[in-house]
Enzyme design. Structure first.
Site, PDB file in Angstrom:
ATOM      1  N   LYS A   1     -33.616  27.239  49.357  1.00 31.36           N
ATOM      2  CA  LYS A   1     -32.367  27.218  48.592  1.00 31.36           C
ATOM      3  C   LYS A   1     -31.760  28.621  48.485  1.00 31.36           C
ATOM      4  O   LYS A   1     -32.468  29.632  48.585  1.00 31.36           O
ATOM      5  CB  LYS A   1     -32.604  26.610  47.209  1.00 31.36           C
ATOM      6  CG  LYS A   1     -33.561  27.412  46.340  1.00 31.36           C
ATOM      7  CD  LYS A   1     -34.017  26.625  45.115  1.00 31.36           C
ATOM      8  CE  LYS A   1     -32.938  26.524  44.051  1.00 31.36           C
ATOM      9  NZ  LYS A   1     -33.484  25.996  42.771  1.00 31.36           N
TER      10      LYS A   1
ATOM     11  N   SER B   1     -31.254  22.343  40.677  1.00 31.56           N
ATOM     12  CA  SER B   1     -30.412  23.207  41.488  1.00 31.56           C
ATOM     13  C   SER B   1     -30.810  23.243  42.966  1.00 31.56           C
ATOM     14  O   SER B   1     -30.085  23.795  43.799  1.00 31.56           O
ATOM     15  CB  SER B   1     -30.454  24.646  40.947  1.00 31.56           C
ATOM     16  OG  SER B   1     -31.783  25.160  40.953  1.00 31.56           O
TER      17      SER B   1
ATOM     18  N   SER C   1     -35.572  21.298  38.782  1.00 31.53           N
ATOM     19  CA  SER C   1     -34.769  21.653  39.955  1.00 31.53           C
ATOM     20  C   SER C   1     -35.422  21.349  41.292  1.00 31.53           C
ATOM     21  O   SER C   1     -34.756  21.394  42.319  1.00 31.53           O
ATOM     22  CB  SER C   1     -34.391  23.135  39.909  1.00 31.53           C
ATOM     23  OG  SER C   1     -33.523  23.379  38.833  1.00 31.53           O
TER      24      SER C   1
END
Length: 562
Positions: free
Chosen positions: A162, A237, A261
């Protein structure tokens, strides 16, 4: 004189008892008033949530009704369906070359990214050079296959991560506009460790603003869409990472988890994601930087389509801390004790668990009973009803950490959140609405720290942790919903803001947890559940995840496979 003194003492005693009774009566009345007030607050909050959800559901249905799902291109290259461990084995044994594997995933990313918007920066050319170097090393024969397996278990296999982890030469924005031009000068610890194990970083994937919201959207790259239905969210996220894994754009990836997340995106995208025990995997090299107590409940872990990749990945990511886990210990799932919780006890701020998710949980319970004669025990933890308040109390208890409004300003002062909200309404702000609302919530949370409830919530968290720890022991696992609904529509989380606490409460309790896919719901979106184990008992939740994959099929490809 003696009689007179005795009378006086009796009078004093009666007076004391009268005052005591009056005080007790007042306390009882006050307690009843407090309980009644709490009931009314609970009723009011529940009513507001129900109205908001009902109205927003109708609005979002109208917005997206008839909006056709953009189907992903079919899978025409079977390399894309291989597990990372399988690819590593085939590359080592020269049944595949690293170059053709890397090329296959680059082609796939170029097919899916215009539809899903999951990849935000890449190093395709460099990755191909890394792949050629890996192939050259293998063909040279200077290191035998067995040694390569032990020292570089993922040699030649591409991976993704990410856009909050530093990958040398790529942008590291964490979804924040003011970081849009920041280029990482060196790798994050986990990226470096994976490179040392032979992995080849391919690209970085989309996140929410500063990784603090459960839809992956920001003002730099926009939002990422769900591969099963493009009108739905991917979570956050690590949403871009969950998306690229599910859509076969990467064989495995790295995520981070401070409130779900890893597990929420894994759930929404129908893949596996593991949140390790706190303090096992390094967080160094990711943004925002964890400080103080958040270093405990922010964790980094693996995300992938197949459960068989979780343990090998975790062994590498844990690095020098791997001895703290028991990842090589064989687990007989028949010797484990199983507990399950159906919901959080009815928090007024959280959506009730959907019937199909409840049914999926009960299928697991039925499976263990029929296949192994194991009867899972249903438990109720009353403190879970306060999960929202507990999580924010723990988040607000980190005195030395920068505030969220300071993080939004790159820690150079802090943003004026009220002014930014006005600018957002005029489409002039470079921040997202969820980011600004989190700034407002943080300020409200700071005010509440002065109330008498704040220390009580911290105590509740410690008590709940002890209660679950004692319950699970060294041979227990807990089946707990990953989320109360399947993936909502884009922007709908704003009207279900606190649903993330099904995962977030596990963060502040510090337990390891594995999100497991359980097929698709009637709306075509993934179902799932998280398996929670005691501290340092990650091998138990991973073993149960393997059993659930075997029993229920695991990841379901969102693309057609000819």
């Amino acid at each position: 004189m003696a009689v007179s003194g005795l009378k006086l003492r009796m009078e004093r005693l009666r007076s004391h008892l009268h005052r005591q009774n009056s005080r007790t009566h007042d306390e009882v009345v006050e307690t009843h008033v407090t309980v009644d007030r709490m009931r009314w607050v609970d009723f009011f909050l529940r009513l507001v949530r129900v109205i908001l959800e009902a109205v927003s559901s109708v609005i979002f249905w109208i917005i997206y009704h008839g909006d056709s799902h953009t189907r992903l291109p079919p899978i025409t290259n079977l390399i894309l369906l291989e597990s990372a461990t399988s690819l590593a084995t085939k590359i080592r044994n020269q049944k595949l070359t690293s170059e053709e594997v890397v090329k296959s995933f680059i082609v796939r990313i170029k097919e899916i990214n215009p539809i899903l918007n999951c990849v935000v920066d890449n190093r395709f050319d460099e990755a191909l050079e890394d792949a050629k170097a890996a192939d050259l090393l293998i063909r040279s024969g200077t290191i035998d296959v067995k040694t390569l397996e032990e020292t570089k278990p993922f040699l030649g296999v591409p991976f993704t991560t990410k856009d909050c982890f530093a990958v040398k030469g790529l942008r590291q924005t964490a979804g924040l506009w003011s970081r849009r031009n920041i280029i990482a000068e060196e790798d994050a610890d986990t990226v470096r460790i994976m490179r040392d194990a032979g992995g080849i970083p391919l690209c970085v994937t989309n996140v929410s603003e500063l990784c603090m919201w459960w839809e992956s959207a920001n003002t730099i790259y926009g939002r990422t869409s769900n591969p099963y239905c493009t009108s739905r969210i991917v979570g956050g996220s690590s949403g871009g990472e969950g998306c690229i894994q599910s859509a076969c754009g990467s064989p495995f990836g790295i995520g981070s988890d401070v409130g779900g997340s890893i597990r929420m995106p894994a759930f929404f995208n129908g893949i596996f994601g593991h949140k390790p025990t706190y303090g096992i995997v390094s967080n160094i090299g990711q943004e925002p930087i964890a400080t103080g107590e958040t270093m405990d409940f922010l964790v980094t872990g693996p995300m992938c389509k197949y459960v068989r990749d979780l343990t090998p990945m975790l062994k590498i990511l844990a690095a020098s801390n791997v001895h703290m886990l028991k990842l090589d210990q064989k687990v007989d799932i028949q010797n484990l004790r199983y507990f399950y919780i159906e919901d959080d006890g009815g928090s007024p701020l959280v959506t009730p668990v959907h019937s199909e998710l409840r049914a999926a949980q009960h299928k697991i319970i039925t499976h263990f009973e029929k296949a192994y004669g194991i009867k899972a025990k249903k438990i109720t933890l009353r403190k879970l009803k306060a999960a929202v308040a507990i999580y924010f109390a723990k988040l607000g208890n980190v005195e030395e950490a920068p505030t969220f409004c300071q993080e939004l300003a790159l820690k150079q002062g802090e943003i004026n959140v009220w002014l930014e909200l006005v600018k957002w309404c005029m489409r002039l702000s470079k921040h997202t609405l969820p980011g600004l609302l989190l700034g407002v919530l943080e300020k409200l949370n700071n005010y509440s720290k002065n109330s008498g409830d704040f220390p009580k919530l911290l105590t509740m968290c410690a008590d709940l942790r002890s209660e679950i720890k004692e319950l699970l022991g060294e041979d227990g696992v807990l089946l707990f919903p990953s989320h109360p609904t399947t993936a909502p529509y884009h922007s709908q989380p704003l009207f279900r803001a606190f649903n993330f606490t099904y995962t977030a409460i596990i963060n502040v309790l510090l337990f390891p947890s594995t999100q497991c896919p359980l097929g698709l719901a009637s709306n075509g979106l993934p179902l799932g559940i998280q398996v929670v184990a005691n501290h340092y008992q990650d091998h138990l939740s991973l073993a149960v995840a393997a059993e659930l994959e075997k029993a229920f099929g695991g990841w379901v490809c969102p693309s057609e496979v000819p």
